[in-house]
Design an enzyme around this catalytic site. Structure first.
Site: not given
Ligand code: NAP
Length: 285
Positions: A53, A97, A120
């Protein structure tokens, strides 16, 4: 023989477009979008996802920050950090994460991220908006799959039968919802489904998100189907592979996505795209 649809190529186009937009912002001396990623502990796969990312942000000139914290970080400390980032005007997107260490409740963390920074797309507000047909941030992997379908002219799925294998909150359930919104007739299958192949063999579009190396071979697939392989696994030789047995499936499918270079790069491209959307919304306030 199936046409192989490389998500990596579609993702490259999307990233090139985002890069252009960021260059324009820089030329106009505007603030540039920023993604903040929080990593707790040193889980090897998570570390590699986070690096991917970071690299992608770098490629398009997006500002990014990685906050790496030790595995014994408490839930309260993490929630405090998220609260600070929620109120930080220089941060457009926040990503924690997953998975998190066992002592931290994942739901508490997902709920804590401000919905307008939840790039997300996992916050119940954003999931609810998706369910109601007025989406804000879509979860990145399902959004990436829909982009792939658009590129093969499957934007409208009227009259098509879609079967999803897997019912996770991050892939199976949301992709089923998006396919439904695109007019497909959708069936979700999972580990408790009886006679699963009888169902998958009726699919014009088969989405596979199981997490089992090469489990789905040609005997699961209808001739001429579109097969989207979401799985990311290591086989017995530690080689990266999907949930679909690519070689046999490609003989029956009309279109198939490979692993690697399939849905994985699309997921990252959609994260960047969501962050850009968060930035635009933020700047318009
Ligand atoms: P998950 O949360 O573990 O869910 C797996 C799903 O597969 C569950 O619903 C499970 O059913 C179902 N399942 C397991 N064994 C099955 C079987 N024998 N027959 C039918 N269904 C079965 O996994 P996930 O997070 O959705 O991820 C799935 C895969 O996609 C993994 O390989 C993951 O690494 C990959 N992934 C890739 C990306 C990407 O960007 N490419 C993003 C996310 C995930 P039950 O619910 O009944 O247990």
């Amino acid at each position: 023989m199936a046409e192989v649809v490389y998500g990596s190529e579609i993702a490259a186009d999307i990233k090139a477009e985002l890069k252009k937009q960021i260059e324009e912002l820089k030329e106009n001396h505007r603030r540039i979008p920023k993604l903040t990623v929080i990593l707790i502990g040193d889980h090897a796969a998570s570390l590699s996802y986070v690096k991917g990312k970071e690299r992608a942000c770098g490629e398009i000139g997006m500002d990014n920050e990685l906050i790496a914290l030790p595995a014994d970080t408490s839930e309260a400390e993490l929630l405090e950090l998220i609260d600070r980032l929620n109120h930080d005007d220089t941060v457009d997107g926040i990503l924690v994460q997953l998975p998190l260490p066992k002592h931290i409740n994942e739901d508490h963390v997902i709920y804590a991220i401000a919905p307008h920074k939840d790039v997300d797309g996992f916050h119940p507000y954003n999931i609810g908006r998706m369910m109601m047909g007025s989406p804000t941030f879509l979860p990145c992997t399902p959004k990436g799959i829909m982009e792939v379908l658009k590129r093969i002219s499957l934007k409208d799925l009227s009259g098509k039968r879609a079967v999803v294998i897997g019912r996770s909150n991050i892939v199976g359930k949301p992709i089923a919802q998006l396919l439904l919104a695109a007019n497909a007739t959708v069936t979700i299958t999972h580990s408790k489904t009886a006679n699963i192949k009888e169902i998958t063999k009726t699919a014009d579009l088969l989405i596979v998100a199981i997490g089992k190396p090469r489990m789905v071979d040609a005997s699961w697939i209808k001739e001429g189907a579109v097969v989207i392989d979401v799985g990311v696994n290591r086989d017995e030789n530690n080689k990266l592979c999907g949930d679909v047995d690519f070689v046999s499936a490609a003989e029956k499918a009309a279109y198939i996505t490979p692993v690697p270079k399939g849905i994985g790069p699309m997921t990252i491209a959609m994260l960047l795209s969501n962050t850009m959307d968060a930035y635009r919304e933020h700047e318009s306030e």
